[in-house]
Scaffold this motif. Structure first.
Motif, PDB file in Angstrom:
ATOM      1  N   ALA A  58       0.847  -1.184   0.000  1.00 40.14           N
ATOM      2  CA  ALA A  58       0.000   0.000   0.000  1.00 40.14           C
ATOM      3  C   ALA A  58       0.879   1.229   0.000  1.00 40.14           C
ATOM      4  CB  ALA A  58      -0.910   0.007   1.219  1.00 40.14           C
ATOM      5  N   SER A  59       0.561   2.202  -0.874  1.00 41.80           N
ATOM      6  CA  SER A  59       1.424   3.357  -1.036  1.00 41.80           C
ATOM      7  C   SER A  59       0.725   4.632  -0.617  1.00 41.80           C
ATOM      8  CB  SER A  59       1.871   3.484  -2.495  1.00 41.80           C
ATOM      9  OG  SER A  59       2.594   2.348  -2.899  1.00 41.80           O
ATOM     10  N   GLY A  60       1.507   5.626  -0.246  1.00 34.10           N
ATOM     11  CA  GLY A  60       0.975   6.935   0.100  1.00 34.10           C
ATOM     12  C   GLY A  60       2.064   7.813   0.657  1.00 34.10           C
ATOM     13  N   MET A  61       1.740   9.062   0.861  1.00 37.00           N
ATOM     14  CA  MET A  61       2.692   9.999   1.434  1.00 37.00           C
ATOM     15  C   MET A  61       2.765   9.812   2.949  1.00 37.00           C
ATOM     16  SD  MET A  61       4.087  11.499  -1.014  1.00 37.00           S
ATOM     17  CE  MET A  61       3.831  11.906  -2.740  1.00 37.00           C
ATOM     18  N   LEU A  62       3.951   9.988   3.487  1.00 39.46           N
ATOM     19  CA  LEU A  62       4.167   9.863   4.921  1.00 39.46           C
ATOM     20  C   LEU A  62       3.905  11.205   5.577  1.00 39.46           C
ATOM     21  CD1 LEU A  62       5.108   8.224   7.358  1.00 39.46           C
ATOM     22  CD2 LEU A  62       7.453   8.833   6.783  1.00 39.46           C
ATOM     23  N   ALA A 187       3.980   8.512  -6.885  1.00 41.79           N
ATOM     24  CA  ALA A 187       4.691   9.782  -6.823  1.00 41.79           C
ATOM     25  C   ALA A 187       6.068   9.554  -6.260  1.00 41.79           C
ATOM     26  CB  ALA A 187       3.925  10.783  -5.953  1.00 41.79           C
ATOM     27  N   ASN A 188       7.019  10.358  -6.720  1.00 35.77           N
ATOM     28  CA  ASN A 188       8.355  10.271  -6.147  1.00 35.77           C
ATOM     29  C   ASN A 188       8.301  10.665  -4.681  1.00 35.77           C
ATOM     30  OD1 ASN A 188       9.558   9.561  -8.612  1.00 35.77           O
ATOM     31  ND2 ASN A 188       9.655  11.712  -9.241  1.00 35.77           N
ATOM     32  N   GLY A 189       9.054   9.949  -3.871  1.00 31.04           N
ATOM     33  CA  GLY A 189       9.044  10.208  -2.443  1.00 31.04           C
ATOM     34  C   GLY A 189       7.917   9.517  -1.717  1.00 31.04           C
ATOM     35  N   GLN A 190       7.078   8.792  -2.450  1.00 32.44           N
ATOM     36  CA  GLN A 190       5.957   8.086  -1.835  1.00 32.44           C
ATOM     37  C   GLN A 190       6.451   6.838  -1.110  1.00 32.44           C
ATOM     38  OE1 GLN A 190       1.778   7.856  -3.551  1.00 32.44           O
ATOM     39  NE2 GLN A 190       2.657   5.963  -4.302  1.00 32.44           N
TER      40      GLN A 190
END
Length: 887
Positions: A58-62, A187-190
């Motif tokens: 699972a991906s997302g911004m921290l 997204a980069n940094g994700q």
């Protein structure tokens, strides 16, 4: 957290005079004789939503949050008041509190501490509920010491994580430090999370290295292609575990293969004790890392919990690994503190612009904290310089040991982090591993057409304009000349905001310049901005107007806004904010700035947006106190939670309107609905099947209990408190602000207020036992207010009732007599102002004792005017669209 403190992030943990506070529970003799404190909290109130199924990627911004305790098995915090037994597993709800939203979350970043363990050695494993327990340890402990480690854990489908204890019995403490969103777009940094996967174990052939590392030896590990990690990642989140050979003590250092070994440790370990530490590890272009051993011998294990996408990054691209850079070592002059930190000692060091961390656009840093040989059992805490010290620890240490842990630490306006040592003295080392981007905010102004709808022509509208003009005249004359200078010169810091205990807030010359200064300035700013933005400001000579030109009033109001917002802690180190009632102040100051948006400089606009965003996130963070449990047990005798619960979502209301494109809008809207229903809940509402904004009232309240009596009235300050019932206007503030944005407000902001308002005319109080003469709060055909058991704020207020009358009549939540009582109470208010040439309202403490009573009057006058403004110009609407974020 190991240590004793009466504060949660600098906020007093006792309830203040009936407004929302938090209870403190002291638990003594933790681990090796260290004292601990934990805060109790209300249950999570919003339904969880987990986009990714447990056990999948699972991906997302921290998102970093201020540390908050969600579990302490020594107390009732988290709902597990017992040690975790040998081979046992517990489930912990992690959504909907502690800064973690109730929805849209794929993983949580936790700091986990084992204390008072009965086994000589053992370990804890955290994993998403609903999947098989992985072959991995989250932290390794030994009896007699408190051990902590960070954990990045995917959330199970039911909104929980599971905690497994290997042997013996252990108390477990969990502090939340951040969360990973459930975004669908790459997204980069994700950050992508997964169930922990072991990719190296030198005790076996896992990872291709089957032998312990000797002193100075290293190995290179292929990370990409292992454990599901794709090519092209920039870093991995991994638990690096050291299993010492014999009684060897030392440390491991991990770094990108092919680069110089940094002068830092990744995990420090004691003789015979397996030790784990979650760390953000940059990988080489080939997807490899190197691990070096600095001891006589150690086996090495690597358990991957997630990774960070690579490629070029932007200022809003999430998490960013950076070369490990040492920024503080108190054994040397590095960082400017060449001496051990003593008990209660601190050291601050700049982290922006250092070692690959940008100078701007940074929300938090990933930092490795090491304590070296303390002279007493102690703990270290790291936090943003200028922010209140949180009630949580990063590293727990026994006397004479060297222990490290990784933490995500928000970075305030000082661009620095502060490390605090509780007891004894010890050297401290800080290594920066990476950074997390600050959100890029894109605020939008109100609709120009909404603010230029024109003056009011109805009799009640013209009367509201007169009340507001009188308040403006006082503000621009007596107040500006004699009170404003002392208020704006008072310290703008959290400690100055004292809550609502009556004694320190009494109106007197001695307290006018020192008490509640931020609150009073924000109230006045909102009043003046409302007049100026809507065209209601009247510069004519008194008594018709203020006698002060519009241009002067505008420049003064902008000055007021600019100075107060510059003092918020997101804009000034050590500023005001993040306290029990800062949401209230932010809503009025932010609302004032929003209405005058085009007249503010870009710098002030940026400061306002950051303040509103911070306090909206803080509002989601807060537990919601309840008067009674679902079973009917009185939780806080004589002390409703309705007041605090109704002001908590005020910044969330404003943030959703100011920043309509922000990814957090659904979370803020969910908070607004939940809090509005919780605030005015009666006992029957715990099972109320009425569907509003996507779910039943009972689902929104989620068994939390009630704040209002079954008859619609409430207790506060240990008495029937009709003045606190008027605070229904805090939830209906959303209608006023939404109208200016051309948006509907959620129906929920009025759903439960009707019985509360109706109680003024339907509940009959017998005398005795109540005060003579008895009867209803509203005296028929009179402006007189009956207080059944007295009112410690004074019995002369009229305007709060006039506002409640007008809003319930305008927005469909009133009674047949709402409009007539609005006339009675507004006329009485106007008559009080007419007694004074400068337009102020009160003469005596018997009328109203609050030191900010005239500023409060100005705020209420603005809300009354806006209520009739949006009514008469048909600007408002209510929507029953779903804001529910369900499992």
């Amino acid at each position: 957290m190991l240590g004793i403190s009466p504060f949660r992030d600098g906020m007093a943990l006792h309830r203040l005079g009936g407004r929302r506070g938090l209870a403190a529970v002291l638990a003594l003799m933790v681990g090796a004789g260290v004292v601990a404190v934990a805060s109790t909290r209300a249950p999570a109130l919003a339904g969880p939503k987990v986009v990714a199924a447990a056990g999948t990627q699972a991906s997302g911004m921290l998102n970093a949050v201020l540390p908050w305790r969600i579990l302490d098995t020594r107390t009732t915090t988290g709902g597990h008041k017992a040690k975790l037994g040998s081979g046992s597993t517990m489930k912990l709800a992690v959504l909907g509190g502690g800064g973690v939203p109730g929805a849209g979350v794929s993983a949580v970043l936790l700091n986990v501490t084992a204390v008072d363990v009965t086994a000589r050695t053992g370990y804890l494993t955290l994993f998403p509920t609903g999947v098989s327990r992985p072959v991995a340890s989250t932290l390794n402990y030994r009896g007699g010491t408190a051990v902590a480690n960070q954990a990045l854990v995917q959330v199970g489908a039911d909104g929980t994580v599971s905690i497994f204890n290997s042997t013996g019995q252990a108390d477990v403490i969990v502090d939340v430090e951040g969360w990973v969103g459930a975004d669908t777009a790459a997204a980069n940094g994700q950050v992508t999370t997964t169930t922990p996967t072991r990719i190296l174990d030198t005790r076996t052939a896992t990872g291709g290295h089957q032998a312990p590392l000797g002193n100075g030896q290293s190995l290179t590990l292929q990370v990409t292609g292992s454990g599901g990690i794709p090519a092209g990642v920039s870093a991995v989140y991994a638990d690096l575990v050291a299993v010492p050979v014999g009684n060897a003590a030392g440390y491991l250092t991990a770094y990108p293969a092919g680069t110089a070994q940094p002068l830092s440790s990744t995990v420090n370990f004691l003789g015979g004790i397996a030790t784990a530490n979650l760390t953000l590890l940059r990988v080489s272009a080939a997807g490899t890392i190197t691990v070096a051993n600095h001891s006589s011998g150690a086996n090495v294990l690597v358990d991957v919990a997630g990774w960070v996408s690579g490629g070029d990054v932007t200022s809003d691209a999430g998490a960013h690994p950076s070369p490990v850079t040492r920024v503080l070592d108190t054994r040397t002059t590095l960082g400017g503190h060449r001496a051990p930190l003593g008990g209660h000692g601190t050291a601050s060091v700049r982290v922006l612009g250092v070692g690959g961390v940008p100078s701007t656009g940074v929300g938090a840093v990933v930092i490795h904290v090491t304590g070296v040989a303390p002279t007493a059992n102690t703990y270290l805490t790291a936090y943003a310089t200028g922010y209140p010290k949180p009630a949580s620890s990063v590293v727990n240490l026994a006397k004479g040991t060297t222990v490290s842990n990784t933490a995500i630490v928000p970075v305030g306006p000082a661009g620095a982090v502060t490390v605090y040592n509780d007891s004894g003295s010890q050297n401290v080392v800080l290594d920066v591993q990476g950074w997390i981007a600050a959100p890029v905010l894109a605020p939008a102004p109100p609709l120009a057409s909404a603010l230029s709808a024109g003056s009011l022509t109805t009799p009640d509208g013209q009367r509201a304009a007169a009340i507001l003009t009188n308040a403006n005249r006082y503000a621009m004359t007596t107040w500006w000349n004699t009170i404003y200078p002392s208020l704006i010169g008072a310290p703008m810091k959290s400690e100055a905001m004292l809550g609502d205990q009556v004694a320190p807030l009494m109106f007197s010359a001695a307290t006018v310049s020192t008490t509640d200064s931020v609150r009073r300035l924000c109230m006045e700013a909102f009043s003046l901005a409302t007049s100026l933005a809507t065209g209601a400001y009247n510069p004519a000579a008194a008594p018709a107007g203020t006698g002060i030109p519009t241009a002067t009033a505008t420049s003064r109001t902008i000055e007021l806004i600019s100075k107060v917002v510059a003092g918020h802690l997101v804009n000034k180190s050590g500023g005001w904010g993040a306290t029990t009632e800062s949401e209230l102040d932010t809503a009025y100051l932010g609302g004032a700035a929003w209405m005058l948006w085009s007249r503010l400089t870009p710098q002030v606009q940026s400061q306002v947006a950051k303040m509103v965003y911070f306090e909206a996130e803080w509002g989601m963070d807060q537990p919601l106190p309840m008067y009674a449990s679902q079973a009917g047990t009185i939780l806080h005798p004589g002390d409703t939670g309705a007041d605090g619960d109704s002001w908590t979502p005020l910044p969330d209301q404003l943030a959703a309107l100011m920043m309509p494109g922000d990814a957090h809008v659904p979370l803020w809207q969910n908070t607004v609905v939940r809090d509005a229903l919780v605030a005015w809940s009666r006992p029957a509402d715990d099972t109320n099947p009425t569907v509003v904004n996507g779910a039943s009232v009972a689902s929104w309240i989620n068994g939390a209990g009630s704040n209002v009596l079954s008859t619609g009235d409430l207790y506060n300050h240990n008495r029937y408190a009709p003045d606190y019932q008027t605070l229904i206007y805090q939830n209906m503030q959303d209608i006023l602000m939404s109208a200016l944005a051309g948006q509907p407000a959620p129906q929920a902001v009025t759903t439960l207020v009707a019985p509360v308002y109706a109680a003024y005319t339907t509940v009959n109080y017998a005398a005795p036992p109540n005060l003579t003469p008895g009867g209803t709060v509203y005296t028929p055909n009179s402006a007189k207010i009956y207080y059944p058991q007295g009112c410690d704020w004074g019995t002369g207020q009229q305007l709060p009732y006039a506002l409640a009358d007008a809003q319930t009549a305008a927005f469909g939540a009133g009674t047949a007599t709402s409009a007539s009582y609005a006339d009675l109470h507004a006329n009485a208010q106007l008559a009080m102002q007419h007694l004074h040439a400068d337009g102020h309202t009160y003469d005596t403490n018997a009328q109203y004792v609050y030191v900010g009573r005239e500023e409060h009057t100005a705020q209420l006058a603005a809300q009354l005017y806006l209520t009739l403004y949006v009514r008469d110009h048909s600007l408002f609407s209510l929507s029953d669209s779903s804001y529910w974020l369900a499992p």
